[in-house]
Scaffold this motif. Structure first.
Motif, PDB file in Angstrom:
ATOM      1  N   GLN A   1       4.507   5.700  -5.217  1.00  0.00           N
ATOM      2  CA  GLN A   1       4.681   5.737  -6.669  1.00  0.00           C
ATOM      3  C   GLN A   1       3.650   6.644  -7.330  1.00  0.00           C
ATOM      4  N   GLN A   2       2.439   6.654  -6.796  1.00  0.00           N
ATOM      5  CA  GLN A   2       1.367   7.477  -7.359  1.00  0.00           C
ATOM      6  C   GLN A   2       1.400   8.912  -6.828  1.00  0.00           C
ATOM      7  N   GLY A   3       2.331   9.183  -5.929  1.00  0.00           N
ATOM      8  CA  GLY A   3       2.462  10.525  -5.388  1.00  0.00           C
ATOM      9  C   GLY A   3       1.374  10.906  -4.401  1.00  0.00           C
ATOM     10  N   VAL A   4       0.659   9.932  -3.917  1.00  0.00           N
ATOM     11  CA  VAL A   4      -0.434  10.181  -2.971  1.00  0.00           C
ATOM     12  C   VAL A   4       0.099  10.308  -1.546  1.00  0.00           C
ATOM     13  N   MET A   5       1.187   9.592  -1.274  1.00  0.00           N
ATOM     14  CA  MET A   5       1.736   9.592   0.079  1.00  0.00           C
ATOM     15  C   MET A   5       3.071  10.296   0.134  1.00  0.00           C
ATOM     16  N   HIS A   6       3.213  11.105   1.159  1.00  0.00           N
ATOM     17  CA  HIS A   6       4.454  11.842   1.399  1.00  0.00           C
ATOM     18  C   HIS A   6       5.356  10.995   2.287  1.00  0.00           C
ATOM     19  N   ARG A   7       6.654  11.085   2.065  1.00  0.00           N
ATOM     20  CA  ARG A   7       7.624  10.293   2.833  1.00  0.00           C
ATOM     21  C   ARG A   7       7.440  10.426   4.332  1.00  0.00           C
TER      22      ARG A   7
ATOM     23  N   TRP B   1       0.847  -1.200   0.000  1.00  0.00           N
ATOM     24  CA  TRP B   1       0.000   0.000   0.000  1.00  0.00           C
ATOM     25  C   TRP B   1       0.885   1.255   0.000  1.00  0.00           C
ATOM     26  N   TRP B   2       1.893   1.278   0.854  1.00  0.00           N
ATOM     27  CA  TRP B   2       2.811   2.415   0.976  1.00  0.00           C
ATOM     28  C   TRP B   2       3.600   2.604  -0.317  1.00  0.00           C
ATOM     29  N   LYS B   3       4.102   1.497  -0.860  1.00  0.00           N
ATOM     30  CA  LYS B   3       4.904   1.547  -2.082  1.00  0.00           C
ATOM     31  C   LYS B   3       4.084   2.116  -3.247  1.00  0.00           C
ATOM     32  N   VAL B   4       2.884   1.610  -3.445  1.00  0.00           N
ATOM     33  CA  VAL B   4       2.025   2.077  -4.534  1.00  0.00           C
ATOM     34  C   VAL B   4       1.616   3.533  -4.302  1.00  0.00           C
TER      35      VAL B   4
ATOM     36  N   GLY C   1       4.612  11.477   5.701  1.00  0.00           N
ATOM     37  CA  GLY C   1       3.172  11.602   5.925  1.00  0.00           C
ATOM     38  C   GLY C   1       2.569  10.386   6.616  1.00  0.00           C
ATOM     39  N   TRP C   2       1.265  10.339   6.533  1.00  0.00           N
ATOM     40  CA  TRP C   2       0.479   9.303   7.192  1.00  0.00           C
ATOM     41  C   TRP C   2       0.345   8.070   6.309  1.00  0.00           C
ATOM     42  N   LEU C   3       0.199   6.920   6.934  1.00  0.00           N
ATOM     43  CA  LEU C   3      -0.044   5.675   6.207  1.00  0.00           C
ATOM     44  C   LEU C   3      -1.407   5.730   5.527  1.00  0.00           C
ATOM     45  N   PHE C   4      -2.362   6.391   6.182  1.00  0.00           N
ATOM     46  CA  PHE C   4      -3.690   6.596   5.610  1.00  0.00           C
ATOM     47  C   PHE C   4      -3.961   8.091   5.590  1.00  0.00           C
TER      48      PHE C   4
END
Length: 153
Positions: free
Chosen positions: A43-49, A37-40, A51-54
């Motif tokens: 890659q999609q730029g949705v999660m910040h390094r 989930w974190w990796k994808v 940032g939050w897991l959700f």
């Protein structure tokens, strides 16, 4: 989730019920799924390094209570669960399944982060399968054996 928590197999839940944080057990399967989930998400730029897991609507803000509630309700509908559910239902179900699997209530108390055993004991009321499997100490004595009825009359 930090590396330290994955080494300890714990997931830290921030801003839970009552604004508290809690640690939750982290299974190997869930850890693998969350890493993907974190990796994808990265890659999609949705999660910040950092940032939050959700993440919520902004990458640096957590998912809102309303969003989480909606996700749980949708998951229940997809599973054909007709009872009213919310995020706390997951915690309640977790504790009930542990009780029904024979896990000591004091261990469940620690896992749920309850200071008082009375809080954990509330979950025992719904663990009816556990109650039915308990053998009475009186039955263990074997004092009352059914008598055979003779066919002689």
């Amino acid at each position: 989730m930090s590396i330290a928590s994955s080494e300890r197999m714990l997931l830290r839940v921030e801003r839970g019920k009552g604004g508290r944080y809690r640690n939750a057990m982290l299974s190997e399967d869930l850890l693998a799924l969350l890493r993907e989930w974190w990796k994808v998400g990265r890659q999609q730029g949705v999660m910040h390094r950092d940032g939050w897991l959700f993440p919520g609507q902004h990458a640096m803000k957590p998912i809102s209570t309303r969003q989480l509630y909606r996700i749980v309700v949708e998951a229940a509908q997809a599973a054909d669960i007709t009872k009213r559910v919310g995020p706390h239902t997951l915690r309640h179900s977790f504790a009930t399944h542990l009780l029904e699997d024979g896990v000591d209530i004091r261990i469940i108390q620690v896992l749920l982060g309850h200071a008082k055993l009375n809080s954990t004991a509330l979950y025992a009321k719904v663990a009816t399968r556990t109650v039915r499997t308990v053998t009475s100490p009186l039955d263990k004595l074997g004092l009352f054996r059914p008598t055979e009825i003779s066919s002689d009359g």
